[in-house]
Structure formats: structure tokens, C-alpha cells
Design a protein around this motif. Structure first.
Motif, short mmCIF file in Angstrom:
data_model
loop_
_atom_site.label_atom_id
_atom_site.label_comp_id
_atom_site.label_asym_id
_atom_site.label_seq_id
_atom_site.Cartn_x
_atom_site.Cartn_y
_atom_site.Cartn_z
N ASP A 30 -9.62 3.96 -11.88
CA ASP A 30 -10.36 4.14 -10.63
C ASP A 30 -9.78 5.24 -9.75
OD1 ASP A 30 -8.32 2.88 -9.03
OD2 ASP A 30 -9.14 0.92 -9.59
N SER A 31 -8.55 5.63 -9.98
CA SER A 31 -7.95 6.76 -9.26
C SER A 31 -6.65 7.12 -9.98
CB SER A 31 -7.66 6.40 -7.80
OG SER A 31 -6.84 5.26 -7.74
N SER A 32 -6.13 8.31 -9.69
CA SER A 32 -4.89 8.69 -10.35
C SER A 32 -4.13 9.68 -9.48
CB SER A 32 -5.18 9.29 -11.73
OG SER A 32 -6.06 10.37 -11.61
N GLY A 33 -2.90 9.93 -9.86
CA GLY A 33 -2.11 10.87 -9.06
C GLY A 33 -0.79 11.19 -9.74
N MET A 34 -0.12 12.21 -9.17
CA MET A 34 1.20 12.56 -9.71
C MET A 34 2.06 13.17 -8.61
SD MET A 34 0.69 16.01 -11.87
CE MET A 34 -1.00 16.11 -12.33
N THR A 76 -5.67 -3.41 -7.28
CA THR A 76 -5.43 -4.81 -6.92
C THR A 76 -5.48 -4.91 -5.39
OG1 THR A 76 -3.03 -4.54 -6.95
CG2 THR A 76 -4.05 -5.41 -8.96
N HIS A 77 -4.58 -4.22 -4.69
CA HIS A 77 -4.55 -4.26 -3.23
C HIS A 77 -5.12 -2.95 -2.69
CE1 HIS A 77 -1.76 -7.34 -4.43
NE2 HIS A 77 -1.63 -7.77 -3.19
N GLY A 78 -6.31 -3.05 -2.09
CA GLY A 78 -6.91 -1.85 -1.51
C GLY A 78 -7.91 -1.22 -2.46
N ASP A 82 -8.51 7.99 -2.44
CA ASP A 82 -7.39 8.95 -2.51
C ASP A 82 -6.15 8.35 -1.87
OD1 ASP A 82 -9.16 10.67 -3.64
OD2 ASP A 82 -9.28 12.06 -1.94
N ARG A 83 -6.38 7.69 -0.73
CA ARG A 83 -5.24 7.20 0.06
C ARG A 83 -4.52 6.04 -0.62
NH1 ARG A 83 -5.61 3.21 4.08
NH2 ARG A 83 -7.65 2.38 3.58
N SER A 122 -1.59 3.36 3.59
CA SER A 122 -2.51 2.82 2.58
C SER A 122 -2.59 1.31 2.72
CB SER A 122 -2.00 3.16 1.17
OG SER A 122 -0.96 2.26 0.80
N ASP A 123 -3.46 0.69 1.91
CA ASP A 123 -3.58 -0.78 1.93
C ASP A 123 -2.78 -1.41 0.79
OD1 ASP A 123 -5.63 -0.32 3.82
OD2 ASP A 123 -7.04 0.04 2.18
N THR A 124 -1.95 -0.64 0.14
CA THR A 124 -1.35 -1.13 -1.12
C THR A 124 0.00 -1.84 -0.90
OG1 THR A 124 -0.12 0.90 -1.50
CG2 THR A 124 -2.36 0.83 -2.35
#
Ligand code: AGP
Length: 615
Positions: A30-34, A76-78, A82-83, A122-124
Motif C-alpha cells: 500500500d506504500s513504500s519508502g527508503m 496496521t496503524h494509520g 505518504d506520511r 504520522s499515525d503509526t
């Protein structure tokens, strides 16, 4: 469920991270990053959506550096955004962390950190962990060992929940720290380079040497060396293992989807499941990995099988196989229920946990609960070195090769085949005669060729799928051994087409389900020539009498079924015991072609992840 890839070496990190994420995308998408570290500091890219979106961003603004961490997310959380995408940074912005798992006490940790002046974006739960590690980092004195390692250890001692993490800090630019508890993490050992990954498929292109980290391990890596320490023990041991497959095994090849490739790999997968495990001479199965003496095998007087989803359905077929062939009472339970149900188990109960990935959190929880109670637990797993495989007292590997498609296919038929082997083994320890044993062996050995024959009907199945793909719901019927197959057929259809589907023991029709029959609701009826064939014919007639369209799976030459059903998919003549493997194949193809007719993303269905490593 979330994928982590990290790299430290001499090469540019970004391309390796992106390639690794692509290979782990089945774990979450659902999203990714590095985050990449270089002489100018820590640089981040994050993007909601598939890895493709991150790749496009990385093409516009490439990150240069030889140390990086990356993540593909299953929320899971949020919400996916992007955020909320990983990596998350600490209060100084110098530390970045990626995480797979759930920090259960994140709320109380967050409150404490807020009271100390931290702010969150963020909400994570992961951002809380990043701040917590960062907080320890700034408070710790410099020392002879890595400050980042010490900060990670101090933070994790405060954490409840599950994690696989990779962390970097701008002030220690040559250090990568990883840790795990309840979520998988593998260290890849290259020449002058190291990797961390949630699973070996992300790094098999670069190295065959890995260390499967254990729960509570913390690994501190620099370019040339690594050290494994433990959160709970004074010293942590580790073992360097070889990956048991090549990169080519995890490629799609000429197939449009992994799922289709894996369906077509089933003759080979079944061959691998039985290779060296059938003794004609003794008319039994040879399963040395069970680690049970003949006396112990003989002493088993009850079996519990547990797992989730497809693995549970294989267990349901296993229940019938073991009960009919070996006459041992079997109970099957959802792993997620078993772990909290506190069910009474007889002293001589043997527990089987079934899992393709070997990492499913609920199944692992059930395994640990059963072992805690002192039961012997055996695993039926595909992934060599997975947590379930390592924590079991013994077991049977499927050797099905990597399964990447989110919808399980070849792992299911391998699991069912292994249950046939177990039933044969237990049966031969009891009343089953050598000639009966030999007959079962012959039947099992026919499976690969029989599957090939069914695969020859692919075009026919594709046409049937096109005819019914607009249905809003479908019903799957089967009896005895075929009931588990009906459930599995319905699950496959739901997962990849989003069409509502349910499976039933066929005779239950008249007890309520018949109210659902109408001309728009197709029934998929598994009715080969087995011990309940005649009974099934009456049920078939009851559906047709109410104008319900029927797609039947019938034994070749069965003119009765042909004259009643609207469409027929043929199964080769086979014994009741091997038919469940055979009847699974057309149902997989039916789901696959229904999904492609509806333009669904077959290998990455919405909301799903291949390996469910959270509760
Ligand atoms: C099957 O198509 C599903 N993806 C799912 O039900 C899966 O079988 C389940 O999550 C268990 O996974 P495991 O075999 O890896 O433990």
C-alpha cells in the motif's frame, strides 16, 4: 506482511533496495519508502501506492549512498499515505527506522515521549519506536561499541509487541542495526557487503549465504563484519545457512502472473513433496524429519492440526485422510482460535502446524502455546529456515519452491499430499496392510501425470470462467474429503476476484443454503465418482430443479453428471484419497481466469498480504 530490505556495502544502495522491494511486494503493497545515508546526511523518499510509484520518484530524485533501508507496507496503524509510509525518523531527523510488526504499548510510549517534548507526524506505532531509539541514542554516552546498537537494545527492552526492524543513524554512517521479535528478519552475507531482509527472495540474487535471525536477536553490521547479540541472553549463537533456491525459481518467466506459473508448477511440486518419501518395499512413507521413533508414532492416539486460511483447509482434508486411512481421531482448529481457546488435549496428542510461509503470527502463536503445554509439535512448512520450521520439534518440508502469488496454490496441493503420506505412515503403524499401503503409494505416484492432464483443460476452464465471471456470488459444494476443497475453492475465488463465495458440505444444501439458489447464482459442484457419488447426484438435481447453473467437477466419462450440469470439468479416475489434490487444480484455474476476465490484480489482490505476520 510488510517487507524490509536494507543494504550496506560498496555499491549504490538505491537500485538494490528497489529491486529487493519489488521482490517483497507480495508482503504488502500500500506504500513504500527508503532512506539512504551519504556524506551529506540522511535522505528519504516515501510514496503511497505500489513500488512502481516509489521507483518513479527515485528516478526523478535519485538517492546516492552505500547504506540504506527500505520498506513496503501493509497498513496496521494509520491509513496508507505518504506520511504513514516507512522509514520513520526520530526527533533529530538523523535516525531512520523501518518496521514490520505491531508495537502494542505504543500509546503509552507515545504519551511519555510527547510529555518530554517529542512531536509526531504520522499515525503509526513505528514512528514512536523511531523516536524511542533516537531518544536513547542522544542520552547514551559514546563508548567502545556502537551507540546505535546500544540505543536499539535499550529501546527494545521497553517495547511490547512484535518487530523486525532495520535502523541507521547519520552519526554512525557505517553501521546498520537490525532486530527481530515475532517478525522475520534474515541477514545476507556477501563479499564486502551485507543485507537485511524480511525474506530471502529479496537478496537471493546477491548472496546464497544467510543467517536466519532468532527472536530477540540484535545484529550490528558494518561493511566487513557483523555481530549478533541477544536481548534476553548473555550471548547469541547463529548459524550460516545456504538459501535452498536460485533467483530464477522466484521469477515469473513467460507467465503473466506468479499465480498461473505456480498452478502450472504443481506436477513438479508434488513430485518434490514425495521424492524419496515412499518405500515400495515397506509399503509406507518415510518421513525422517518427524523425529519420532516407531514407538512414539505408535503411541499417538489423537492428532490436532492447526493453521490459517488455505493451510487450514489442507488440514481439513488431512483430517479425513488420517481418520480414514490410519483410524486416528483428528481435530482441526483455526490457529487464531486454538491459541486462546485453552482446549483440553489428551496427553498422547500430536500437534501439526501447517504454514507455507512458516511465519504466520497466529500459527506461530498456536505452535508456541502447544509447546508451552508440553505437546510435541510438528511443522508442515515450505520456507526452509522459517520461524515455524525452526521452532517445531520436527516436521515435513514441502519443497514446493518459492510461492510468490498471494493466493496459495502449489503449497496447498503439496500440503494435502504430505497429509496423504502421513496417513499412510500412521496407517502402516496400525492396521493398514502392505497391499493397501502399496495401493496408496501407486495412487500418490500417479498424481503428477494426472495433474498435467487436468492442466490440459486450461482453455476449457478459461471459457467457463468467462461465461460466469459477472456473477455476484458463487457456491461451492463437496462432501467428505472434497468439503475442504470446496472451502478452498471459495476462498481462492473471494481472494482474487472479490466475488462473494462460500463452500459447503453438499448435503447441507437442503438445510438452508438452497434459499440462495437462483438462475444467477452458479454452483461449483465437486462430484467425482467417489463413495458419495450417488448422494451428490440427488443434491445436483435439487439445484437444477431450482434453475441454478452448475459447473461440475466430474470423473471423465460420467454421463450422468454431463446430462445434468451446465458445464463439466473432467477429473481423471483416481482414488478417493488423491482426488482432493486433483479437484483443487480446476478450481484454482477457474478463480484465476475469472479474476483476469474481471481485470483484477491477481498476484496482489486488494487488502491482502502473502505472509500475515501480525495478529
Ligand atoms: C491463501 O490463498 C491465503 N493467502 C491465506 O489464506 C494463507 O493461506 C494463510 O494466511 C496462511 O498462510 P501460511 O500458509 O503462510 O501460514
Amino acid at each position: 506482511m510488510c517487507g524490509i530490505v536494507a543494504y550496506l556495502g560498496e555499491k549504490e544502495a538505491q537500485p538494490l533496495l528497489l529491486e529487493g522491494l519489488r521482490r517483497l511486494e507480495y508482503r504488502g503493497y500500500d506504500s513504500s519508502g527508503m532512506a539512504v545515508l551519504n556524506g551529506t546526511g540522511l535522505h528519504l523518499l516515501k510514496k503511497v501506492g505500489r513500488i512502481q510509484a516509489l521507483s518513479a520518484l527515485a528516478e526523478q530524485t535519485p538517492l546516492h549512498g552505500n547504506l540504506g533501508i527500505s520498506h513496503t507496507r501493509w497498513a496496521t496503524h494509520g491509513e496508507p499515505s505518504d506520511r504513514n509510509a516507512h522509514p520513520h525518523v526520530d526527533a533529530t531527523g538523523k535516525l531512520a527506522l523501518v518496521h514490520n510488526g505491531v508495537i502494542e504499548n505504543y500509546n503509552s510510549l507515545k504519551k511519555r515521549l510527547i510529555s518530554e517534548g517529542h512531536t509526531f507526524t504520522s499515525d503509526t506505532d513505528t514512528e514512536v519506536l523511531a523516536h524511542l531509539v533516537g531518544d536513547h541514542f542522544v542520552k547514551l554516552p559514546a563508548g567502545t561499541t556502537s551507540r546505535l546498537e546500544r540505543a536499539v537494545i535499550a529501546a527494545l527492552r521497553e517495547v511490547q509487541g512484535t518487530y523486525g526492524i532495520a535502523v541507521v543513524h547519520q552519526d554512525e554512517p557505517g553501521i546498520l542495526v537490525g532486530a527481530r521479535r515475532g517478525s522475520p528478519l534474515v541477514l545476507g552475507i556477501g563479499t564486502g557487503e551485507h543485507f537485511l531482509a524480511s525474506d530471502v527472495s529479496a537478496i537471493v540474487a546477491y548472496t546464497q549465504k544467510v543467517v536466519y535471525l532468532n527472536d530477540y536477536d540484535v545484529v550490528t553490521i558494518d561493511r566487513n563484519a557483523f555481530r549478533v547479540s541477544s536481548l534476553t541472553k548473555r550471548s547469541a549463537g547463529f548459524e550460516i545457512s545456504d538459501i535452498d533456491f536460485q533467483q530464477a525459481d522466484a521469477e515469473k518467466g513467460d507467465f503473466p502472473h506468479y499465480m498461473l506459473k505456480e498452478i502450472f508448477e504443481q506436477p513438479q511440486a508434488i513430485q518434490n513433496a514425495i521424492r524419496g518419501r515412499l518405500s515400495h518395499e515397506e509399503a509406507t512413507a518415510v518421513l525422517g524429519g518427524l523425529n519420532l521413533s516407531p514407538q512414539e508414532l505408535r503411541d499417538v492416539d489423537r492428532i490436532l492440526i492447526t493453521g490459517c486460511g488455505t493451510a487450514l483447509h489442507a488440514g481439513m482434508v488431512g483430517e479425513h485422510l488420517i481418520e480414514s486411512i490410519a483410524q486416528i481421531p483428528v481435530e482441526v482448529d483455526f490457529a487464531s482460535e486454538f491459541r486462546y481457546r485453552n482446549c483440553p488435549l489428551d496427553r498422547r496428542t500430536l500437534v501439526f502446524v501447517v504454514s507455507q510461509s512458516g511465519e504466520t503470527a497466529d500459527t506461530l502463536g498456536a505452535l508456541r502455546e502447544a509447546r508451552r503445554k508440553g505437546f510435541r509439535v510438528l511443522g508442515i512448512c515450505n520456507n526452509v529456515g522459517s520461524t515455524i520450521a525452526r521452532e517445531s520439534d520436527g516436521g515435513v518440508y514441502m519443497h514446493a519452491g518459492p510461492e510468490i502469488g498471494v493466493a496459495a496454490t502449489k503449497s496447498f496441493t503439496s500440503q494435502v499430499t504430505i497429509f496423504a503420506l502421513l496417513a499412510l505412515l500412521f496407517g502402516r503403524m496400525r492396521h493398514l496392510s502392505a497391499s493397501q499401503g502399496r495401493q496408496i503409494i501407486e495412487d500418490i505416484e500417479k498424481l503428477p501425470a494426472q495433474i498435467e492432464k487436468i492442466l490440459g483443460q486450461t482453455e476449457r476452464i478459461k471459457t467457463i470462467a468467462a461465461k460466469y465471471c459477472q456473477a455476484h456470488s458463487m457456491l461451492f459444494f463437496g462432501r467428505l474429503l472434497q468439503y475442504g476443497i470446496a472451502l478452498e475453492g471459495a476462498l481462492k475465488l473471494k481472494e482474487i476476484t472479490y466475488i462473494n463465495a462460500s463452500g459447503y458440505p453438499a448435503a447441507e444444501l437442503k438445510h438452508g443454503i438452497i434459499a440462495l439458489i437462483d438462475k444467477n447464482t452458479p454452483s461449483i459442484f465437486i462430484c467425482p465418482q467417489d463413495s458419495v457419488h450417488e448422494k451428490n447426484m440427488s443434491t445436483l438435481q435439487e439445484i437444477k430443479a431450482r434453475k441454478g447453473p452448475v459447473i461440475a467437477l466430474a470423473t471423465e466419462g460420467d454421463t450422468t453428471v454431463e446430462s445434468i450440469a451446465d458445464d463439466v470439468i473432467w477429473l481423471p479416475k483416481a482414488s478417493d484419497y488423491t482426488l482432493p489434490v486433483l479437484s483443487s487444480i480446476p478450481l484454482q484455474l477457474l478463480s484465476y481466469y475469472t479474476a483476469t476476465a474481471l481485470n483484477r490484480d491477481v498476484d496482489k489482490p486488494r487488502n491482502l498480504a502473502k505472509s500475515v505476520t501480525v495478529e
